[in-house]
Each structure stands twice: as C-alpha cells, then as structure tokens.
Write a protein that holds these residues in place. Structure first.
Motif, PDB file in Angstrom:
ATOM      1  N   GLU A  16      20.002  -8.939   4.185  1.00 21.96           N
ATOM      2  CA  GLU A  16      20.731  -8.585   2.834  1.00 21.96           C
ATOM      3  C   GLU A  16      19.562  -9.039   1.724  1.00 21.96           C
ATOM      4  O   GLU A  16      19.683  -8.740   0.392  1.00 21.96           O
ATOM      5  N   ALA A  17      19.052 -10.243   1.967  1.00 19.30           N
ATOM      6  CA  ALA A  17      18.068 -10.700   1.009  1.00 19.30           C
ATOM      7  C   ALA A  17      17.052  -9.875   0.440  1.00 19.30           C
ATOM      8  O   ALA A  17      16.433  -9.017   1.334  1.00 19.30           O
ATOM      9  N   ASN A  18      16.518 -10.350  -0.505  1.00 20.25           N
ATOM     10  CA  ASN A  18      15.525  -9.365  -1.168  1.00 20.25           C
ATOM     11  C   ASN A  18      13.975  -9.852  -0.435  1.00 20.25           C
ATOM     12  O   ASN A  18      14.099 -10.569   0.286  1.00 20.25           O
ATOM     13  N   PHE A  19      12.971  -8.863  -0.750  1.00 19.46           N
ATOM     14  CA  PHE A  19      11.849  -9.278  -0.390  1.00 19.46           C
ATOM     15  C   PHE A  19      10.707  -9.013  -1.341  1.00 19.46           C
ATOM     16  O   PHE A  19      10.979  -8.579  -2.450  1.00 19.46           O
ATOM     17  N   ASP A  20       9.306  -9.962  -0.997  1.00 21.51           N
ATOM     18  CA  ASP A  20       8.719 -10.054  -2.103  1.00 21.51           C
ATOM     19  C   ASP A  20       7.280  -9.184  -1.560  1.00 21.51           C
ATOM     20  O   ASP A  20       6.724  -9.474  -0.695  1.00 21.51           O
ATOM     21  N   VAL A  21       7.328  -8.079  -2.413  1.00 17.43           N
ATOM     22  CA  VAL A  21       6.115  -7.090  -2.071  1.00 17.43           C
ATOM     23  C   VAL A  21       4.718  -7.673  -1.971  1.00 17.43           C
ATOM     24  O   VAL A  21       4.091  -7.524  -1.299  1.00 17.43           O
ATOM     25  N   GLY A  22       4.633  -8.647  -3.085  1.00 18.53           N
ATOM     26  CA  GLY A  22       3.170  -9.286  -2.994  1.00 18.53           C
ATOM     27  C   GLY A  22       2.819 -10.197  -1.810  1.00 18.53           C
ATOM     28  O   GLY A  22       1.812 -10.213  -1.254  1.00 18.53           O
ATOM     29  N   GLU A  23       3.943 -10.701  -1.300  1.00 18.50           N
ATOM     30  CA  GLU A  23       3.948 -11.674  -0.332  1.00 18.50           C
ATOM     31  C   GLU A  23       3.524 -10.931   1.191  1.00 18.50           C
ATOM     32  O   GLU A  23       2.927 -11.122   1.758  1.00 18.50           O
ATOM     33  N   GLU A  24       4.260  -9.751   1.270  1.00 21.83           N
ATOM     34  CA  GLU A  24       4.401  -8.859   2.266  1.00 21.83           C
ATOM     35  C   GLU A  24       2.832  -8.185   2.219  1.00 21.83           C
ATOM     36  O   GLU A  24       2.246  -8.051   3.468  1.00 21.83           O
ATOM     37  N   TYR A  25       2.122  -7.998   0.907  1.00 15.68           N
ATOM     38  CA  TYR A  25       1.120  -7.326   1.020  1.00 15.68           C
ATOM     39  C   TYR A  25      -0.020  -8.194   1.680  1.00 15.68           C
ATOM     40  O   TYR A  25      -0.875  -8.024   2.409  1.00 15.68           O
ATOM     41  N   ARG A  26      -0.019  -9.580   1.237  1.00 16.30           N
ATOM     42  CA  ARG A  26      -1.141 -10.446   1.550  1.00 16.30           C
ATOM     43  C   ARG A  26      -0.912 -10.780   2.955  1.00 16.30           C
ATOM     44  O   ARG A  26      -1.949 -10.940   3.507  1.00 16.30           O
ATOM     45  N   ARG A  27       0.210 -10.735   3.456  1.00 15.04           N
ATOM     46  CA  ARG A  27       0.179 -10.825   4.934  1.00 15.04           C
ATOM     47  C   ARG A  27      -0.511  -9.873   5.613  1.00 15.04           C
ATOM     48  O   ARG A  27      -1.198  -9.930   6.689  1.00 15.04           O
ATOM     49  N   LEU A  28      -0.358  -8.541   5.280  1.00 17.98           N
ATOM     50  CA  LEU A  28      -0.707  -7.272   6.019  1.00 17.98           C
ATOM     51  C   LEU A  28      -2.287  -7.392   5.763  1.00 17.98           C
ATOM     52  O   LEU A  28      -3.141  -7.013   6.605  1.00 17.98           O
ATOM     53  N   ALA A  29      -2.774  -7.816   4.479  1.00 21.78           N
ATOM     54  CA  ALA A  29      -4.135  -7.727   4.239  1.00 21.78           C
ATOM     55  C   ALA A  29      -5.210  -9.072   4.803  1.00 21.78           C
ATOM     56  O   ALA A  29      -6.282  -8.715   4.978  1.00 21.78           O
ATOM     57  N   ASP A  30      -4.532  -9.940   5.226  1.00 20.25           N
ATOM     58  CA  ASP A  30      -5.251 -11.104   5.614  1.00 20.25           C
ATOM     59  C   ASP A  30      -5.927 -11.082   6.965  1.00 20.25           C
ATOM     60  O   ASP A  30      -5.381 -11.903   7.786  1.00 20.25           O
ATOM     61  N   ASP A  31      -6.992 -10.115   7.161  1.00 18.76           N
ATOM     62  CA  ASP A  31      -7.539  -9.785   8.396  1.00 18.76           C
ATOM     63  C   ASP A  31      -8.919  -9.185   8.062  1.00 18.76           C
ATOM     64  O   ASP A  31      -8.627  -8.105   7.470  1.00 18.76           O
ATOM     65  N   PRO A  32      -9.921  -9.717   8.551  1.00 21.54           N
ATOM     66  CA  PRO A  32     -11.126  -8.968   8.097  1.00 21.54           C
ATOM     67  C   PRO A  32     -11.510  -7.541   8.763  1.00 21.54           C
ATOM     68  O   PRO A  32     -12.369  -6.728   8.379  1.00 21.54           O
ATOM     69  N   ARG A  33     -10.527  -7.336   9.879  1.00 17.18           N
ATOM     70  CA  ARG A  33     -10.794  -5.957  10.404  1.00 17.18           C
ATOM     71  C   ARG A  33     -10.065  -4.837   9.600  1.00 17.18           C
ATOM     72  O   ARG A  33     -10.458  -3.543   9.907  1.00 17.18           O
ATOM     73  N   TYR A  34      -9.406  -5.091   8.863  1.00 21.70           N
ATOM     74  CA  TYR A  34      -8.572  -4.053   7.975  1.00 21.70           C
ATOM     75  C   TYR A  34      -9.352  -3.637   6.488  1.00 21.70           C
ATOM     76  O   TYR A  34      -9.623  -4.613   5.677  1.00 21.70           O
ATOM     77  N   GLY A  35      -9.438  -2.553   6.345  1.00 24.92           N
ATOM     78  CA  GLY A  35     -10.372  -1.877   5.105  1.00 24.92           C
ATOM     79  C   GLY A  35      -9.195  -1.355   4.159  1.00 24.92           C
ATOM     80  O   GLY A  35      -9.342  -0.850   3.151  1.00 24.92           O
ATOM     81  N   ALA A  36      -7.785  -1.139   4.921  1.00 28.76           N
ATOM     82  CA  ALA A  36      -7.078  -0.451   3.971  1.00 28.76           C
ATOM     83  C   ALA A  36      -5.682  -1.016   4.415  1.00 28.76           C
ATOM     84  O   ALA A  36      -5.377  -1.232   5.447  1.00 28.76           O
ATOM     85  N   VAL A  37      -4.605  -1.044   3.230  1.00 30.77           N
ATOM     86  CA  VAL A  37      -3.425  -1.475   3.170  1.00 30.77           C
ATOM     87  C   VAL A  37      -2.438  -0.587   2.488  1.00 30.77           C
ATOM     88  O   VAL A  37      -2.743  -0.330   1.395  1.00 30.77           O
ATOM     89  N   VAL A  38      -1.570   0.253   3.083  1.00 31.48           N
ATOM     90  CA  VAL A  38      -0.885   1.044   2.437  1.00 31.48           C
ATOM     91  C   VAL A  38       0.797   0.415   2.516  1.00 31.48           C
ATOM     92  O   VAL A  38       1.173   0.160   3.567  1.00 31.48           O
ATOM     93  N   THR A  39       1.177   0.452   1.214  1.00 34.25           N
ATOM     94  CA  THR A  39       2.823  -0.004   1.326  1.00 34.25           C
ATOM     95  C   THR A  39       3.476   0.941   0.320  1.00 34.25           C
ATOM     96  O   THR A  39       3.099   1.596  -0.491  1.00 34.25           O
ATOM     97  N   PHE A  40       4.693   0.897   0.734  1.00 30.83           N
ATOM     98  CA  PHE A  40       5.885   1.918   0.313  1.00 30.83           C
ATOM     99  C   PHE A  40       6.937   1.224  -0.044  1.00 30.83           C
ATOM    100  O   PHE A  40       7.391   0.197   0.898  1.00 30.83           O
ATOM    101  N   THR A  41       7.524   1.036  -0.998  1.00 33.47           N
ATOM    102  CA  THR A  41       8.794   0.407  -1.429  1.00 33.47           C
ATOM    103  C   THR A  41       9.742   1.511  -2.038  1.00 33.47           C
ATOM    104  O   THR A  41       9.517   2.260  -2.779  1.00 33.47           O
TER     105      THR A  41
END
Lengths: 160, 82
Positions: free
Chosen positions: A10-35
């Motif tokens: 039920e709780a809300n989520f923080d897009v910035g926090e979710e993005y940072r978790r996804l992006a925090d890896d040098p193997r990735y050059g792209a992160v796509v998010t949809f809300t």
C-alpha cells in the motif's frame, strides 16, 4: 534473485531511490524507468480508486514476467513495484525500472514488463467517481500491446 | 476438496470470495465452472462470461487445464492493473 526486486504494498515509493539502486553498478550504461499514476477520467470526476489483487499469486506472476523479459533481452537489475489499496488522483500506482548495458534492451525490457503486467498480473482497479463506483474494463489496446511482443519475438528470431 | 476463490467484480456479484467444493467429479477448469453454475441462475449467469480467467495453484491457465482435489482455483475477470 538479488537482481530482481518485486514489491506489492500500500505504501508509496520513491522513484529517485529506486533509480539510484538500479543505476549503482558500473556494468550498466542505461536505466529506463516507468511510473504509472492515477489520472483523471474523460467523463465524470474521479475521486479515488481501489486496487485489489490476488496476494498468493501476484508476486510470482510478476516474477514470471520479469524472467520472460530476461530470456528475451540482456537486462540486468529489474525493479517492479505495484501499489494496492485506495489511491487518490495523481498518486503513483506502479513502477518498472530496468538496467542494462545498452539502452535498446532497457527500453524494450521495461515496455515488455508493463505490457504483460497489464494483461497477466492479477490486479483489478475500481474507480470511485462522483457518478458512483465502477470496476475498470479491460482495454483492447492493452491486449494488443501484449500481443505484439509475440510477433516481435518471431521477427527477432528470424533475423537471428 | 477444491478451494475456489473469486476476485473483483465477480466476487461482488456472487457475494462471496471463497467456496469449498467437495462434490466435483469433473476434470478441467471448464468442468468446474459448469459445476459451479448449477448453484443458481445467478451463478449460471455470472460464470457464463467468455472472459472469465482462471488460475490453478496461482498459475494463469486455460479453461481446458486439469483440476484436482487439493488445488486452489481462482476465477476472475480480465486484469486491469498497471
């Protein structure tokens, strides 16, 4: 799998926090998010909506969709968050985030997951409007959006 | 015994979220739906919708899928999340 994060709550989520978790890896050059957000209706005034789900099935249905995406594209971390319960206008409903080495797989993976979530994950929306309460009907366009990935898969296989 | 769950508009129209079926002798989801339809004209009508989706043990399946005692079967309208 630690690369896949699936949450239904039920709780809300923080897009910035979710993005940072996804992006925090040098193997990735792209992160796509949809809300996805609760939006106003074309007719009648929407006051809120209630999201019902099938708790025993929801997470595994989402996990199966993510696994299917992973067999089709070289994608890394994936996050899917879907809220349930009562949500008011402009509130966040759903988040899909996909990290990958390159943008093509990240875009395709995120779109695929959303299209299949809309046709295969056990969630139902009930709208509360100034005209009364209504269960949302399925859209043919959503079924078509999921269907086109069957053709897409066929084409990409042909092209090798 | 087969536990049958209903969701969303189907749950509201049937007025119940869950039933235990003890006297089922058929073999598929379609047979189970037909069995449930015998309960009343209301159930007959509500479960006659072509677009009723089914999950057996939390997996989305077609109406020709097998159903056995001890399983959990869910019947629901097309999903509208996202």
């Amino acid at each position: 799998m630690q690369d896949v994060k699936i949450r239904v709550h039920e709780a809300n989520f923080d897009v910035g926090e979710e993005y940072r978790r996804l992006a925090d890896d040098p193997r990735y050059g792209a992160v796509v998010t949809f809300t996805g957000l609760v939006r106003e209706l074309e007719a009648g005034r929407l006051e809120a909506m209630t999201l019902e789900h099938y708790p025993a099935m929801t997470k595994q249905a989402l996990a199966a969709i993510v696994q299917e995406a992973k067999t089709r594209w070289p994608i890394g971390r994936v996050t899917v968050i879907h809220r349930v319960g009562r949500l008011t206008l402009n509130e966040q409903i759903v988040f899909v985030g996909v990290a990958s080495a390159h943008r093509n797989a990240a875009f395709a993976g995120a779109e695929f997951i959303m299209d299949f979530l809309k046709t295969r994950a056990p969630f139902w929306k009930k709208e509360h409007t100034d005209q009364g309460d209504y269960w949302v009907a399925t859209k043919t366009s959503d079924a078509q959006a999921a269907q086109r990935w069957q053709e897409h898969n066929h084409i990409t296989k042909k092209q090798g | 015994m087969i536990k049958v769950l209903f969701f969303a508009v189907l749950r509201e129209r049937l007025g119940i979220g869950e039933v235990d079926v003890h006297d089922f002798t058929g073999s598929t989801v379609a047979d189970l739906i037909e069995h449930l339809q015998q309960r009343s004209p209301k159930w007959q009508e509500e479960l006659s919708q072509q677009d009723v989706l089914a999950a057996v043990n939390q997996q989305l399946v077609s109406h020709s899928h097998a159903v056995e005692a001890g399983q959990e079967v869910a019947l629901f309208p097309p999903v509208t999340g996202g």
